[in-house]
Design a protein around this motif. Structure first.
Motif, PDB file in Angstrom:
ATOM      1  N   PRO A  24      37.603  28.105  12.741  1.00 20.10           N
ATOM      2  CA  PRO A  24      37.344  27.548  14.078  1.00 20.10           C
ATOM      3  C   PRO A  24      36.268  28.278  14.869  1.00 20.10           C
ATOM      4  O   PRO A  24      35.760  27.724  15.849  1.00 20.10           O
ATOM      5  CB  PRO A  24      38.702  27.688  14.772  1.00 20.10           C
ATOM      6  N   PHE A  25      35.924  29.513  14.463  1.00 22.25           N
ATOM      7  CA  PHE A  25      34.996  30.320  15.259  1.00 22.25           C
ATOM      8  C   PHE A  25      33.572  30.245  14.723  1.00 22.25           C
ATOM      9  O   PHE A  25      33.354  30.152  13.508  1.00 22.25           O
ATOM     10  CB  PHE A  25      35.439  31.782  15.273  1.00 22.25           C
ATOM     11  N   TYR A  26      32.615  30.312  15.641  1.00 20.79           N
ATOM     12  CA  TYR A  26      31.197  30.365  15.273  1.00 20.79           C
ATOM     13  C   TYR A  26      30.483  31.265  16.264  1.00 20.79           C
ATOM     14  O   TYR A  26      30.581  31.050  17.477  1.00 20.79           O
ATOM     15  CB  TYR A  26      30.585  28.964  15.272  1.00 20.79           C
TER      16      TYR A  26
ATOM     17  N   LEU B  77      25.063  29.760   6.486  1.00 22.76           N
ATOM     18  CA  LEU B  77      26.076  30.799   6.322  1.00 22.76           C
ATOM     19  C   LEU B  77      27.440  30.128   6.238  1.00 22.76           C
ATOM     20  O   LEU B  77      28.319  30.317   7.076  1.00 22.76           O
ATOM     21  CB  LEU B  77      25.995  31.791   7.481  1.00 22.76           C
ATOM     22  N   ALA B  78      27.587  29.303   5.233  1.00 23.45           N
ATOM     23  CA  ALA B  78      28.791  28.498   5.021  1.00 23.45           C
ATOM     24  C   ALA B  78      29.329  28.780   3.630  1.00 23.45           C
ATOM     25  O   ALA B  78      28.562  28.923   2.677  1.00 23.45           O
ATOM     26  CB  ALA B  78      28.468  27.012   5.183  1.00 23.45           C
ATOM     27  N   PHE B  79      30.654  28.827   3.520  1.00 23.39           N
ATOM     28  CA  PHE B  79      31.306  29.301   2.296  1.00 23.39           C
ATOM     29  C   PHE B  79      32.362  28.278   1.878  1.00 23.39           C
ATOM     30  O   PHE B  79      33.275  27.977   2.648  1.00 23.39           O
ATOM     31  CB  PHE B  79      31.961  30.668   2.545  1.00 23.39           C
TER      32      PHE B  79
ATOM     33  N   VAL C 209      34.112  24.619  11.399  1.00 24.35           N
ATOM     34  CA  VAL C 209      32.725  24.357  11.783  1.00 24.35           C
ATOM     35  C   VAL C 209      31.812  24.235  10.569  1.00 24.35           C
ATOM     36  O   VAL C 209      30.672  23.771  10.679  1.00 24.35           O
ATOM     37  CB  VAL C 209      32.230  25.473  12.740  1.00 24.35           C
ATOM     38  N   ARG C 210      32.309  24.602   9.397  1.00 22.01           N
ATOM     39  CA  ARG C 210      31.465  24.614   8.192  1.00 22.01           C
ATOM     40  C   ARG C 210      30.813  23.258   7.888  1.00 22.01           C
ATOM     41  O   ARG C 210      29.609  23.211   7.560  1.00 22.01           O
ATOM     42  CB  ARG C 210      32.280  25.085   6.977  1.00 22.01           C
TER      43      ARG C 210
ATOM     44  N   GLY D 263      37.242  35.620   2.420  1.00 21.93           N
ATOM     45  CA  GLY D 263      37.141  34.202   2.088  1.00 21.93           C
ATOM     46  C   GLY D 263      37.451  33.334   3.297  1.00 21.93           C
ATOM     47  O   GLY D 263      38.570  33.361   3.824  1.00 21.93           O
ATOM     48  N   ALA D 264      36.473  32.580   3.756  1.00 21.24           N
ATOM     49  CA  ALA D 264      36.633  31.634   4.863  1.00 21.24           C
ATOM     50  C   ALA D 264      35.430  30.710   4.854  1.00 21.24           C
ATOM     51  O   ALA D 264      34.418  30.997   4.212  1.00 21.24           O
ATOM     52  CB  ALA D 264      36.747  32.355   6.204  1.00 21.24           C
ATOM     53  N   GLY D 265      35.512  29.620   5.576  1.00 25.93           N
ATOM     54  CA  GLY D 265      34.410  28.670   5.599  1.00 25.93           C
ATOM     55  C   GLY D 265      33.190  29.176   6.330  1.00 25.93           C
ATOM     56  O   GLY D 265      32.047  28.891   5.951  1.00 25.93           O
ATOM     57  N   VAL D 266      33.407  29.962   7.400  1.00 26.12           N
ATOM     58  CA  VAL D 266      32.334  30.506   8.225  1.00 26.12           C
ATOM     59  C   VAL D 266      32.794  31.867   8.733  1.00 26.12           C
ATOM     60  O   VAL D 266      33.970  32.039   9.088  1.00 26.12           O
ATOM     61  CB  VAL D 266      32.012  29.572   9.412  1.00 26.12           C
ATOM     62  N   HIS D 267      31.882  32.829   8.788  1.00 25.67           N
ATOM     63  CA  HIS D 267      32.230  34.117   9.375  1.00 25.67           C
ATOM     64  C   HIS D 267      32.521  33.911  10.863  1.00 25.67           C
ATOM     65  O   HIS D 267      31.803  33.175  11.544  1.00 25.67           O
ATOM     66  CB  HIS D 267      31.083  35.112   9.196  1.00 25.67           C
TER      67      HIS D 267
END
Length: 380
Positions: A168-170, A130-132, A180-181, A96-100
């Motif tokens: 924070p990572f993309y 790819l946003a969660f 970043v989501r 579970g996170a906003g972005v892998h």
């Protein structure tokens, strides 16, 4: 869209219930990259209505039923996570996170007529979704009360975004953002701060326009809050998906107590006129860029102060409502993020360490994995 039908959806006599929905990622057990196996996992769940496909083939949604309190909703969510882990055994790990944190920016999409239409309309942009997210539904009795709370909660959406920011990572690099989501979401229309509506007739006309234009024919849109015409709820859609269900509960407590407090202010005639969206957007940017470590600009006076200071004051104001709603502990967990932001913990891990931590702690009952877990050595 008939405005009377919309009003009727918010006069159903179940004020105070809360429901949680979360969009979760499927991770390859060996590489921890996204893996497009949602259809296979959902097939094992055999039509369980709690689990639904989403546009990315590496994503599925858990949709919890309405519950009487945030703790009850979080407990149901944890049960669903456990069931999903069982279904995914041998196929994928869950996170579970906003972005892998290191997956490629373009991903595979789910099959089906609905997703084919989205692919056709949004082209490569669809593959970048790819946003969660975490979505919180709150039932508010009375159509005028519900509309007033919707208009008022708009200016507080950056608070929830800042508290939930943890991506924070993309594509394996630090984006410089706390999350970043929101920037990925903006590639699609009808994103960000929603419009205010003076009356239900205005809302009905907006939905009718969308239906006539075939822009959003299902009478819904993707802004960060909406009055849901099917469920009769206020849906807040602004936060990243969270590493643990306790993290989701902390944000849900803020939303539940905030809706309750704004409803009481409406009843007392104390709500101010809705803030302008472009002013709220300034705080939205700060939340995405800095999380709770940024600056907050008052949408009326223009006064600037630390985001931490603003959120801390707001959460103290919400404590009486949280006590009445049986989510005081969850609200306190949200306040603890002011001194220990999830986006800063995530940075300690690095992209691969963060992915490993998300999988390892997916079923934790604590709010955020401990510093040692987040700071696992980066493998890439």
């Amino acid at each position: 869209m008939d405005p009377d039908a919309l009003r009727a959806a918010f006069a159903v006599g179940r004020s105070g219930t809360v429901g949680l929905e979360e969009e979760l990622m499927l991770l390859d057990p060996d590489t921890l990259d996204l893996t497009p196996r949602a259809a296979a996992v959902l097939a094992r769940l055999d039509g369980d209505p709690r689990f639904k496909p989403e546009l990315p083939a590496a994503q599925f949604e858990i949709a919890g039923a309405p519950e009487a309190s945030v703790p009850a909703a979080a407990a149901a969510l944890l049960d669903a996570r456990r069931e999903a882990v069982r279904a995914a055994e041998g196929l994928a790990l869950l996170g579970g996170a906003g972005v892998h944190p290191f997956a490629a920016g373009l991903g595979a999409l789910s099959a089906g007529e609905h997703y084919d239409l989205l692919r056709e309309e949004y082209a490569a942009v669809a593959h970048r979704q790819l946003a969660f997210g975490l979505h919180v539904h709150v039932a508010i009795d009375g159509p005028e009360r519900a509309l007033a709370v919707y208009n008022a909660i708009r200016e507080h959406l950056p608070v929830i975004a800042a508290l939930g920011a943890a991506s924070p990572f993309y594509e394996g690099r630090d984006s410089g953002l706390a999350s970043v989501r929101p920037k990925l979401a903006e590639l699609l229309p009808r994103q960000g701060i929603p419009p205010a509506f003076a009356a239900w007739d205005d809302y009905a006309r907006a939905l009718g326009w969308g239906g006539n234009a075939a822009a959003f024919p299902d009478a819904r849109w993707w802004w960060e809050a909406r009055l849901h015409p099917v469920h009769g709820t206020l849906e807040v859609r602004v936060a990243d998906a969270q590493a643990t269900t306790a993290g989701s509960a902390a944000l849900a407590a803020v939303i539940h107590a905030l809706a309750e407090t704004l409803g009481a202010r409406h009843d007392a005639g104390e709500l101010q006129a809705p803030a302008e969206s472009w002013k709220i957007a300034e705080n939205r940017w700060s939340a995405a860029r800095h999380g709770v470590c940024g600056r907050w600009t008052d949408v009326r006076s223009g006064r600037v102060r630390a985001t931490r200071e603003h959120i801390g004051e707001l959460l103290r104001e919400l404590e009486p409502a949280a006590a009445r709603l049986s989510c005081a502990a969850e609200l306190a967990a949200a306040a603890a993020r002011l001194d220990d932001p999830p986006h800063e913990r995530a940075r300690l891990a690095g992209p691969h360490g963060l992915a490993a931590s998300l999988a390892e702690h997916f079923l934790d009952v604590a709010g955020v994995p401990g510093p040692g877990a987040w700071a696992a050595p980066d493998r890439g």
